[in-house]
Design an enzyme around this catalytic site. Structure first.
Site, PDB file in Angstrom:
ATOM      1  N   ASN A 203      -3.727  11.144  -2.827  1.00 52.04           N
ATOM      2  CA  ASN A 203      -5.095  10.803  -2.420  1.00 52.04           C
ATOM      3  C   ASN A 203      -5.150  10.860  -0.892  1.00 52.04           C
ATOM      4  OD1 ASN A 203      -7.610   9.752  -1.972  1.00 52.04           O
ATOM      5  ND2 ASN A 203      -7.073   7.644  -2.571  1.00 52.04           N
TER       6      ASN A 203
ATOM      7  N   LYS B 188      -7.737  10.705   1.008  1.00 47.34           N
ATOM      8  CA  LYS B 188      -8.836   9.921   1.593  1.00 47.34           C
ATOM      9  C   LYS B 188      -9.564  10.785   2.640  1.00 47.34           C
ATOM     10  CE  LYS B 188      -6.167   5.878   0.470  1.00 47.34           C
ATOM     11  NZ  LYS B 188      -5.905   4.484   0.656  1.00 47.34           N
TER      12      LYS B 188
ATOM     13  N   HIS C  92     -12.098   3.898  -6.922  1.00 46.57           N
ATOM     14  CA  HIS C  92     -11.076   3.466  -5.964  1.00 46.57           C
ATOM     15  C   HIS C  92     -11.571   2.192  -5.273  1.00 46.57           C
ATOM     16  CE1 HIS C  92      -8.445   3.341  -2.494  1.00 46.57           C
ATOM     17  NE2 HIS C  92      -7.624   4.116  -3.177  1.00 46.57           N
TER      18      HIS C  92
ATOM     19  N   GLU D 293     -11.527   1.254  -2.336  1.00 47.09           N
ATOM     20  CA  GLU D 293     -12.273   1.474  -1.083  1.00 47.09           C
ATOM     21  C   GLU D 293     -13.735   1.805  -1.385  1.00 47.09           C
ATOM     22  OE1 GLU D 293      -9.568   4.340   0.573  1.00 47.09           O
ATOM     23  OE2 GLU D 293      -8.073   2.742   0.772  1.00 47.09           O
TER      24      GLU D 293
ATOM     25  N   GLU E 231      -3.885  -0.235  -9.159  1.00 53.63           N
ATOM     26  CA  GLU E 231      -3.651  -0.329  -7.718  1.00 53.63           C
ATOM     27  C   GLU E 231      -4.118  -1.700  -7.218  1.00 53.63           C
ATOM     28  OE1 GLU E 231      -3.611   3.683  -5.557  1.00 53.63           O
ATOM     29  OE2 GLU E 231      -5.702   3.199  -5.886  1.00 53.63           O
TER      30      GLU E 231
ATOM     31  N   GLY F 104      -2.270   0.575   1.292  1.00 58.33           N
ATOM     32  CA  GLY F 104      -2.160   0.800   2.733  1.00 58.33           C
ATOM     33  C   GLY F 104      -1.612  -0.379   3.517  1.00 58.33           C
TER      34      GLY F 104
ATOM     35  N   SER G 212       0.984   1.545  -1.496  1.00 58.10           N
ATOM     36  CA  SER G 212       2.108   1.512  -0.550  1.00 58.10           C
ATOM     37  C   SER G 212       3.399   2.119  -1.088  1.00 58.10           C
ATOM     38  CB  SER G 212       2.351   0.080  -0.052  1.00 58.10           C
ATOM     39  OG  SER G 212       1.274  -0.327   0.757  1.00 58.10           O
TER      40      SER G 212
HETATM   41  P1  PGA Z   1      -1.467   3.950  -0.116  1.00 59.75           P
HETATM   42  O1  PGA Z   1      -2.846   4.301  -0.826  1.00 59.75           O
HETATM   43  O2  PGA Z   1      -0.385   4.724  -0.818  1.00 59.75           O
HETATM   44  O3  PGA Z   1      -1.647   4.401   1.306  1.00 59.75           O
HETATM   45  O4  PGA Z   1      -1.266   2.489  -0.234  1.00 59.75           O
HETATM   46  C1  PGA Z   1      -2.943   4.394  -2.218  1.00 59.75           C
HETATM   47  C2  PGA Z   1      -4.363   4.620  -2.606  1.00 59.75           C
HETATM   48  O5  PGA Z   1      -5.268   4.113  -1.961  1.00 59.75           O
HETATM   49  O6  PGA Z   1      -4.660   5.320  -3.591  1.00 59.75           O
END
Ligand code: PGA
Length: 272
Positions: free
Chosen positions: A28, A30, A113, A115, A185, A191, A231
């Site tokens: 992903n 983003k 997601h 976000e 997640e 992140g 992460s």
């Molecule tokens: P990350 O993001 O691996 O940077 O924690 C995962 C995601 O948001 O799908």
């Protein structure tokens, strides 16, 4: 109040018979990478990995989808979008419909997601409509679910996640459910450099399959891919990938660098 039913004990071996063994690794990106950066990444990824032992899905920003689809043709890499609108067309300035994504050859769409839930106020009802739109246009949705730290403490991760899933899949057919990818997640792990323990991720993913098994049966739930994200990187992914309960990983930050991402793919390949 969540009203789903759990079968606490079921024959997990029976479910395993149906489970996909080829792990799914989703990148992903983003809001990262220009079209040129995206193309360069794919060229390098393909030259570093002649054969992909796992199923690889790259989700670039919308503007790079067309170029990436062309580059990935015949490479074994699948391409996903990070969002879509549930309506096919209309006065929705700035939005992209599932119909449009399907028409250019997108294979997967990330839906819900955290976000998007947080920054763009996506509710379970909106997510439900998006899932239906993605299936209608012959693509595979990757449904993201997960609890915030506050929810984890106050409600418990399992209840939050099951409620999100129950609302999101309302009205889907059994064969749609069988084809759904669910990405667990935890919001606080995205992140942040923090992950849940492998044991914790495995338990939650097993409970998700258990819940779907109780409602749709072992064959349907056994076909589904349930993956973990948050992460993960080339240093910590192996333990997660070794878990039989997890069918793969969703990688954000560590999918932006071709060396790190290739290493994750190599580690996954070595597990077969
Ligand atoms: P990350 O993001 O691996 O940077 O924690 C995962 C995601 O948001 O799908």
């Amino acid at each position: 109040m969540v009203t789903f039913v759990f079968i606490l004990e079921y024959n997990f071996n029976e479910v395993l018979i149906f489970m996909n063994t080829r792990k799914l690794i989703i990148a992903n990106w983003k809001m990262h990478k220009t079209v040129d950066d995206s193309k360069k990444f794919i060229d390098e990824l393909i030259s570093e990995n002649k054969n992909f032992e796992c199923k690889v899905v790259i989700c670039p920003p919308f503007v790079a989808l067309g170029a990436i689809i062309q580059k990935c043709h015949d490479s074994g890499i699948y391409v996903g979008a990070q969002n879509c609108h549930f309506e096919e067309k209309g006065a929705f300035t700035g939005e992209i419909s599932a119909l449009m994504l399907g028409s250019i050859g997108v294979d997967y769409v990330i839906i819900g997601h955290s976000e998007r839930r947080t920054n763009f106020h996506e509710t379970d009802a909106i997510i439900n409509k998006k899932l239906k739109a993605v299936f209608k246009n012959h693509m595979t949705p990757i449904l993201c679910v997960g609890e915030t730290l506050e929810q984890r403490v106050n409600t418990g991760a399992t209840d939050v996640v099951m409620s999100q899933i129950e609302n999101a899949i309302d009205g889907l057919t059994s064969s749609e459910v069988a084809n759904l990818v669910i990405a667990y997640e935890p919001v606080w792990a995205i992140g942040s450099g923090k992950t849940v323990t492998v044991d914790d991720a495995s338990k939650i993913c097993s409970k998700i399959r258990n819940f779907l098994c109780s409602n749709y049966g072992a064959e349907i739930s056994g076909k589904m891919r349930i993956i973990y994200g948050g992460s993960l990187n080339e240093k910590n992914c192996k333990e997660f990938l070794k878990s039989d309960e997890l069918n793969g990983c969703l990688i954000g930050g560590s999918s932006l660098n071709v060396e790190s991402f290739s290493e994750i793919l190599n580690i996954t390949g070595e597990l077969y």
